[in-house]
Motif scaffolding. Structure first.
Motif, PDB file in Angstrom:
ATOM      1  N   ARG A  50     -11.276  -4.226   4.767  1.00  0.00           N
ATOM      2  CA  ARG A  50     -10.492  -4.852   5.829  1.00  0.00           C
ATOM      3  C   ARG A  50      -9.289  -3.970   6.182  1.00  0.00           C
ATOM      4  NH1 ARG A  50     -12.448  -9.939   6.520  1.00  0.00           N
ATOM      5  NH2 ARG A  50     -13.534 -10.884   4.735  1.00  0.00           N
ATOM      6  N   ALA A  51      -8.582  -4.391   7.219  1.00  0.00           N
ATOM      7  CA  ALA A  51      -7.454  -3.600   7.690  1.00  0.00           C
ATOM      8  C   ALA A  51      -6.296  -3.586   6.707  1.00  0.00           C
ATOM      9  CB  ALA A  51      -6.980  -4.125   9.046  1.00  0.00           C
ATOM     10  N   ASP A  52      -6.170  -4.609   5.870  1.00  0.00           N
ATOM     11  CA  ASP A  52      -5.088  -4.641   4.892  1.00  0.00           C
ATOM     12  C   ASP A  52      -5.425  -3.893   3.616  1.00  0.00           C
ATOM     13  OD1 ASP A  52      -7.026  -6.310   3.969  1.00  0.00           O
ATOM     14  OD2 ASP A  52      -5.736  -8.063   3.681  1.00  0.00           O
ATOM     15  N   GLY A  53      -6.602  -3.235   3.584  1.00  0.00           N
ATOM     16  CA  GLY A  53      -6.999  -2.471   2.414  1.00  0.00           C
ATOM     17  C   GLY A  53      -7.852  -3.212   1.424  1.00  0.00           C
ATOM     18  N   THR A  54      -8.211  -4.461   1.699  1.00  0.00           N
ATOM     19  CA  THR A  54      -9.038  -5.233   0.775  1.00  0.00           C
ATOM     20  C   THR A  54     -10.467  -4.717   0.787  1.00  0.00           C
ATOM     21  OG1 THR A  54      -7.670  -7.177   1.201  1.00  0.00           O
ATOM     22  CG2 THR A  54      -9.823  -7.540   0.154  1.00  0.00           C
ATOM     23  N   PRO A  55     -11.001  -4.275  -0.340  1.00  0.00           N
ATOM     24  CA  PRO A  55     -12.396  -3.827  -0.365  1.00  0.00           C
ATOM     25  C   PRO A  55     -13.353  -5.002  -0.238  1.00  0.00           C
ATOM     26  CG  PRO A  55     -11.462  -3.772  -2.583  1.00  0.00           C
ATOM     27  CD  PRO A  55     -10.346  -4.137  -1.660  1.00  0.00           C
ATOM     28  N   VAL A  56     -14.409  -4.802   0.510  1.00  0.00           N
ATOM     29  CA  VAL A  56     -15.376  -5.861   0.770  1.00  0.00           C
ATOM     30  C   VAL A  56     -16.728  -5.555   0.140  1.00  0.00           C
ATOM     31  CG1 VAL A  56     -16.672  -7.034   2.588  1.00  0.00           C
ATOM     32  CG2 VAL A  56     -14.246  -6.611   2.881  1.00  0.00           C
ATOM     33  N   LEU A  57     -17.214  -4.348   0.339  1.00  0.00           N
ATOM     34  CA  LEU A  57     -18.535  -3.983  -0.173  1.00  0.00           C
ATOM     35  C   LEU A  57     -18.554  -2.488  -0.426  1.00  0.00           C
ATOM     36  CD1 LEU A  57     -21.535  -4.728  -0.774  1.00  0.00           C
ATOM     37  CD2 LEU A  57     -22.011  -4.224   1.637  1.00  0.00           C
ATOM     38  N   GLY A  99      -0.007  13.999   3.188  1.00  0.00           N
ATOM     39  CA  GLY A  99       1.086  14.916   2.955  1.00  0.00           C
ATOM     40  C   GLY A  99       2.423  14.391   3.421  1.00  0.00           C
ATOM     41  N   THR A 100       2.433  13.289   4.151  1.00  0.00           N
ATOM     42  CA  THR A 100       3.692  12.737   4.666  1.00  0.00           C
ATOM     43  C   THR A 100       4.266  11.675   3.748  1.00  0.00           C
ATOM     44  OG1 THR A 100       2.957  13.174   6.930  1.00  0.00           O
ATOM     45  CG2 THR A 100       4.770  11.627   6.638  1.00  0.00           C
ATOM     46  N   CYS A 101       3.453  10.682   3.421  1.00  0.00           N
ATOM     47  CA  CYS A 101       3.949   9.575   2.591  1.00  0.00           C
ATOM     48  C   CYS A 101       3.430   9.615   1.167  1.00  0.00           C
ATOM     49  CB  CYS A 101       3.599   8.235   3.228  1.00  0.00           C
ATOM     50  SG  CYS A 101       1.820   7.907   3.305  1.00  0.00           S
ATOM     51  N   GLY A 102       2.504  10.518   0.861  1.00  0.00           N
ATOM     52  CA  GLY A 102       1.970  10.616  -0.487  1.00  0.00           C
ATOM     53  C   GLY A 102       0.930   9.579  -0.834  1.00  0.00           C
ATOM     54  N   TYR A 103       0.413   8.858   0.139  1.00  0.00           N
ATOM     55  CA  TYR A 103      -0.583   7.812  -0.134  1.00  0.00           C
ATOM     56  C   TYR A 103      -1.893   8.460  -0.571  1.00  0.00           C
ATOM     57  CZ  TYR A 103      -4.023   4.156   0.881  1.00  0.00           C
ATOM     58  OH  TYR A 103      -5.043   3.274   0.800  1.00  0.00           O
ATOM     59  N   GLN A 104      -2.501   7.904  -1.605  1.00  0.00           N
ATOM     60  CA  GLN A 104      -3.767   8.391  -2.113  1.00  0.00           C
ATOM     61  C   GLN A 104      -4.766   7.247  -2.168  1.00  0.00           C
ATOM     62  OE1 GLN A 104      -3.324  10.348  -5.886  1.00  0.00           O
ATOM     63  NE2 GLN A 104      -2.387  12.188  -5.012  1.00  0.00           N
ATOM     64  N   ALA A 105      -5.993   7.551  -1.752  1.00  0.00           N
ATOM     65  CA  ALA A 105      -7.061   6.544  -1.771  1.00  0.00           C
ATOM     66  C   ALA A 105      -8.395   7.263  -1.728  1.00  0.00           C
ATOM     67  CB  ALA A 105      -6.928   5.576  -0.595  1.00  0.00           C
ATOM     68  N   ASP A 106      -9.421   6.515  -2.054  1.00  0.00           N
ATOM     69  CA  ASP A 106     -10.763   7.069  -1.939  1.00  0.00           C
ATOM     70  C   ASP A 106     -11.050   7.448  -0.488  1.00  0.00           C
ATOM     71  OD1 ASP A 106     -13.628   7.403  -3.112  1.00  0.00           O
ATOM     72  OD2 ASP A 106     -13.899   6.109  -1.363  1.00  0.00           O
ATOM     73  N   ARG A 107     -11.725   8.534  -0.304  1.00  0.00           N
ATOM     74  CA  ARG A 107     -11.974   9.049   1.046  1.00  0.00           C
ATOM     75  C   ARG A 107     -12.698   8.021   1.909  1.00  0.00           C
ATOM     76  NH1 ARG A 107     -13.720  14.458   2.902  1.00  0.00           N
ATOM     77  NH2 ARG A 107     -15.004  14.207   4.766  1.00  0.00           N
ATOM     78  N   ASP A 108     -13.771   7.443   1.400  1.00  0.00           N
ATOM     79  CA  ASP A 108     -14.569   6.497   2.183  1.00  0.00           C
ATOM     80  C   ASP A 108     -13.832   5.175   2.389  1.00  0.00           C
ATOM     81  OD1 ASP A 108     -16.662   8.397   2.239  1.00  0.00           O
ATOM     82  OD2 ASP A 108     -17.354   7.711   0.273  1.00  0.00           O
ATOM     83  N   HIS A 109     -13.092   4.736   1.382  1.00  0.00           N
ATOM     84  CA  HIS A 109     -12.324   3.503   1.532  1.00  0.00           C
ATOM     85  C   HIS A 109     -11.243   3.662   2.591  1.00  0.00           C
ATOM     86  CE1 HIS A 109     -10.346  -0.252   0.374  1.00  0.00           C
ATOM     87  NE2 HIS A 109      -9.204   0.421   0.377  1.00  0.00           N
ATOM     88  N   ASN A 110     -10.580   4.798   2.613  1.00  0.00           N
ATOM     89  CA  ASN A 110      -9.555   5.050   3.627  1.00  0.00           C
ATOM     90  C   ASN A 110     -10.163   5.049   5.030  1.00  0.00           C
ATOM     91  OD1 ASN A 110      -6.726   6.139   4.365  1.00  0.00           O
ATOM     92  ND2 ASN A 110      -8.100   7.669   5.227  1.00  0.00           N
ATOM     93  N   ALA A 111     -11.355   5.630   5.177  1.00  0.00           N
ATOM     94  CA  ALA A 111     -12.016   5.634   6.488  1.00  0.00           C
ATOM     95  C   ALA A 111     -12.404   4.225   6.918  1.00  0.00           C
ATOM     96  CB  ALA A 111     -13.237   6.539   6.447  1.00  0.00           C
ATOM     97  N   ALA A 112     -12.886   3.404   5.981  1.00  0.00           N
ATOM     98  CA  ALA A 112     -13.254   2.030   6.326  1.00  0.00           C
ATOM     99  C   ALA A 112     -12.035   1.226   6.772  1.00  0.00           C
ATOM    100  CB  ALA A 112     -13.939   1.363   5.133  1.00  0.00           C
ATOM    101  N   VAL A 113     -10.905   1.414   6.107  1.00  0.00           N
ATOM    102  CA  VAL A 113      -9.691   0.705   6.502  1.00  0.00           C
ATOM    103  C   VAL A 113      -9.252   1.135   7.899  1.00  0.00           C
ATOM    104  CG1 VAL A 113      -7.258   0.351   5.957  1.00  0.00           C
ATOM    105  CG2 VAL A 113      -8.950   0.352   4.128  1.00  0.00           C
ATOM    106  N   ASN A 114      -9.353   2.416   8.199  1.00  0.00           N
ATOM    107  CA  ASN A 114      -8.967   2.902   9.525  1.00  0.00           C
ATOM    108  C   ASN A 114      -9.877   2.348  10.609  1.00  0.00           C
ATOM    109  OD1 ASN A 114      -6.774   4.480   8.666  1.00  0.00           O
ATOM    110  ND2 ASN A 114      -8.113   6.186   8.126  1.00  0.00           N
ATOM    111  N   LEU A 115     -11.160   2.197  10.309  1.00  0.00           N
ATOM    112  CA  LEU A 115     -12.061   1.599  11.289  1.00  0.00           C
ATOM    113  C   LEU A 115     -11.689   0.151  11.570  1.00  0.00           C
ATOM    114  CD1 LEU A 115     -15.497   3.035  10.061  1.00  0.00           C
ATOM    115  CD2 LEU A 115     -14.259   3.678  12.125  1.00  0.00           C
TER     116      LEU A 115
END
Length: 495
Positions: free
Chosen positions: A255-262, A407-423
């Motif tokens: 989801r948009a708030d970062g909650t993993p769904v599947l 590189g700006t805020c230092g946020y780290q996340a899984d590559r695919d999870h970050n893409a799903a949140v952006n979608l």
């Protein structure tokens, strides 16, 4: 009745029924080739200056074939009388009564669709690869198959019946009779009995040494308990869910708030798992003498192996798509240029084995059945390179980098999870202008070349629309307009 669905069953025919099915399949191939021959003869006559109508649509092809099958060109005999006089008796196609007329008509309809696709592709009104002129169907290269329609008699009895005459696991086809099937038909029989489904046609095909019948049905909407609620506001439980497709992780939804769904990390990869056996079977086929019985048996074993890999892949894709649409009424998928990705020879096999397009197709129609919403994100939207926390776009993101680091805020996340949140975030920013699935009309949030309006192509955005190619002064944007498709009879087809 609001949706179309199909039920496929494996047929166990008797030796007599197997010969009858092959006769029907041969008649379908013959009708297709004869209709194509009539089209080519008319085109040749027209090129010589003869005024003749070229049959181009399915309706015209049926009439042309019906006129030919009763003419002397289809069959005639010489009759000698006792006084020595010889007369010519027109018999037409003598074996036409051995099969149902629907078989020839459906073959003519198939040719009409092929001609329409050729005309649209030649005029530029059809997306995808260029479609060539139809070719004759070869007996060796064309898989046997035919199609019949379900008609209702005056007494109310339909031609295609399920589980009536030969027990619960049987299908009755017109002109063929009762065919035993392997799968259970209970679900379809209940829908037919309650009036929630109606059989439209039956398509019989021969694949990998087995006959199968697919019943196309016009069914009612799913029960309200299996459908999503309409007009549900955006909340944490009913917000947009972004679905990212990949190779390391097959599907990652969030989801948009970062909650993993599947998250699906262990796809079966049937092509890669079955490649050793496929190579052995392919070598066995190449070692056999062409035209021999041993080669046919080896080819049948190879075809059965391909059918098994396809069945494994389809079962997995249906399971994943069902999980996505069962509990989520708003999904957003990324638009992938899969054709361009297949140009990478190191990843082409893995991408083809993943079948991302088939997953998107299944998710689309299943979500429509359940009354949910599904949108496609912009093809040029950098979902992988965007930070889901501060919305900063990184310059590059190589494939071997599985952890996204901003590189700006230092946020780290899984590559695919970050893409799903952006979608999911992209969908929340554009959902107010997204087309209502029940209202119809073009998408207003899509850029040119990706909407559903006229003169657009799906899954494509021009570089100037994305801001990567400025248009010089005095140069008209977009592609040049092309002529509308036109058939040999001078009738213009509307796009």
């Amino acid at each position: 009745m609001a949706r179309f669905t199909a039920f496929r069953f494996t047929v166990d025919p008797t030796p007599g029924q197997d010969a009858l099915l092959r006769r029907y399949a041969g008649a379908s191939r013959f009708g297709y080739n004869q209709c194509l021959r009539l089209v080519k003869d008319a085109l040749d006559a027209k090129s010589r200056g003869v005024v003749v109508k070229v049959p181009w649509t399915g309706f015209d092809l049926i009439n042309a074939f019906n006129g030919w099958k009763r003419s002397a060109a289809a069959g005639r005999v010489m009759v000698a009388a006792a006084d020595g006089t010889v007369t010519v008796e027109v018999t037409g196609l003598v074996w036409r009564a051995e099969v149902r007329q629907q078989v020839f008509e459906e073959a003519a309809v198939d040719l009409g669709r092929a001609l329409a696709a050729y005309t649209s592709s030649k005029a530029g009104a059809r997306a995808g690869k260029r479609v060539g002129f139809p070719r004759y169907r070869s007996k060796k290269r064309t898989l046997p198959g035919f199609r019949v329609r379900c008609k209702t008699s005056r007494s109310g009895r339909v031609d295609v019946r399920v589980g009536d005459d030969g027990g619960p696991r049987s299908v009755t086809l017109p002109g063929i009779g009762v065919l035993a099937v392997r799968e259970d038909t209970r679900r379809l029989r209940r829908m037919l009995t309650k009036g929630r489904a109606k059989v439209i046609s039956a398509a019989v095909s021969f694949r990998a040494g087995r006959w199968s019948v697919s019943l196309t049905c016009e069914a009612a909407d799913l029960h309200d308990a299996h459908r999503h609620q309409a007009d549900v506001p955006d909340t944490a439980e009913h917000g947009w869910v972004g679905v990212d497709r990949g190779l390391t992780a097959f599907v990652v939804a969030a989801r948009a708030d970062g909650t993993p769904v599947l998250r699906v990390d262990d796809p079966p990869r049937p092509a890669r798992a079955g490649m050793p056996r496929q190579r052995r079977l392919a070598r066995a086929v190449s070692r056999k003498k062409p035209g021999s019985a041993n080669r046919r048996q080896a080819a049948a074993r190879l075809a059965a192996h391909h059918a098994h890999m396809r069945a494994v892949r389809q079962r997995f894709l249906h399971h994943v798509s069902h999980q996505l649409v069962k509990t989520h009424d708003r999904l957003v998928l990324e638009t992938l240029n899969i054709t361009g990705m297949l140009g990478n020879h190191r990843l082409a096999a893995a991408i083809a084995d993943a079948a991302w397009t088939e997953l998107a197709r299944q998710t689309t129609y299943k979500q429509a059945w359940r009354g949910g919403r599904l949108v496609l994100a912009d093809r040029w939207y950098p979902s992988t390179k965007t930070c889901s926390a501060c919305r900063t776009i990184t310059p590059a993101m190589p494939l071997n980098q599985r952890v996204f680091t901003c590189g700006t805020c230092g946020y780290q996340a899984d590559r695919d999870h970050n893409a799903a949140v952006n979608l999911a975030v992209w969908a929340e920013q554009h959902h107010a202008r997204t087309r209502d699935p029940h209202a119809g009309g073009p998408d207003t949030n899509a850029r040119r070349g990706e909407g559903t309006g006229p003169r657009t192509r799906a899954d494509e955005t021009s570089p100037d629309d994305a801001g990567t190619a400025p248009t010089p002064t005095g140069v008209r944007r977009g592609r040049p307009r092309r002529a509308l498709p036109q058939d040999p009879n001078g009738l213009r087809d509307r796009p």
